[in-house]
Write a protein that holds these residues in place. Sequence first.
Motif, mmCIF file in Angstrom:
data_model
loop_
_atom_site.group_PDB
_atom_site.id
_atom_site.type_symbol
_atom_site.label_atom_id
_atom_site.label_comp_id
_atom_site.label_asym_id
_atom_site.label_seq_id
_atom_site.Cartn_x
_atom_site.Cartn_y
_atom_site.Cartn_z
ATOM 1 N N MET A 46 0.820 -1.213 0.000
ATOM 2 C CA MET A 46 0.000 0.000 0.000
ATOM 3 C C MET A 46 0.850 1.257 0.000
ATOM 4 S SD MET A 46 -3.367 -0.323 2.396
ATOM 5 C CE MET A 46 -2.487 -0.762 3.898
ATOM 6 N N PRO A 53 1.357 3.766 4.966
ATOM 7 C CA PRO A 53 0.165 4.009 4.145
ATOM 8 C C PRO A 53 -0.921 4.755 4.901
ATOM 9 C CG PRO A 53 0.380 1.682 4.700
ATOM 10 C CD PRO A 53 1.592 2.352 5.226
ATOM 11 N N ASP A 57 -6.090 4.221 1.837
ATOM 12 C CA ASP A 57 -5.520 3.294 0.865
ATOM 13 C C ASP A 57 -5.992 1.864 1.087
ATOM 14 O OD1 ASP A 57 -3.964 5.303 -0.304
ATOM 15 O OD2 ASP A 57 -2.302 4.967 1.072
ATOM 16 N N SER A 204 -2.218 2.426 -6.040
ATOM 17 C CA SER A 204 -3.221 1.703 -5.303
ATOM 18 C C SER A 204 -3.063 0.225 -5.631
ATOM 19 C CB SER A 204 -4.606 2.195 -5.699
ATOM 20 O OG SER A 204 -5.601 1.448 -5.027
#
Length: 213
Positions: A46, A53, A57, A204
């Motif tokens: 991520m 992250p 996300d 992503s």
Amino acid sequence: MGSTPQARTRSRTDADRHGNVVPLRRLGTGQSLSPIRQAEAYWTAMGGPGAIPRRSDLDPRGLGNILDQTLLLERIAPGLARVRLAGRVLHGLAGMDLRGMPMTALFDARSRAGFSDVLRSVFDGPGSAHLSLAVGAARCGDRQSAGMALLPLRDNAGAVSRALGVLVVDGDRDALPPCRLTITGTQITDLAARPEVDPSRRRSLRLVAARPD
């Protein structure tokens, strides 16, 4: 963290080759990954190397077959966090729906202060935490071993105020009555010294179980 820099580099390369989908098999040694290793691999994918992250996300579909063992925590005060989401395994341990409750409710009285210290390390460090646990109480019969990982997440403002967690319990999880956790060991990895990457360069990603070749 369990992933080495080489493993993180390999996971990013595989993501580029497979349309931003990271097969779980390619993130390990070719063998099945434990739920904790799966969560760590997804967490690394991520954010990318060196990055923590964001909560936004996180895609539950990326956690696939370990959703029953995962939880999402929100910091509410120093050393305190409440459960925002929790899988079936955690609800089974507590014997109730944990959403909105402080995570310390899952721990016995002698371990709650230690778990508060772990939460401070995760959110303030920030850091990742690995806990060795015992599951049981007088009415639970035989004690079972368990393990937990907590991985920090940033909120939309960039503050580390969320954490992705995974709990793995040995033995027949469905047979456990309401029990409490006892901390038997703790390992904290300081993430503050890691260089951050440019967030605009992150992709992503989601993890999927690999199909047989």
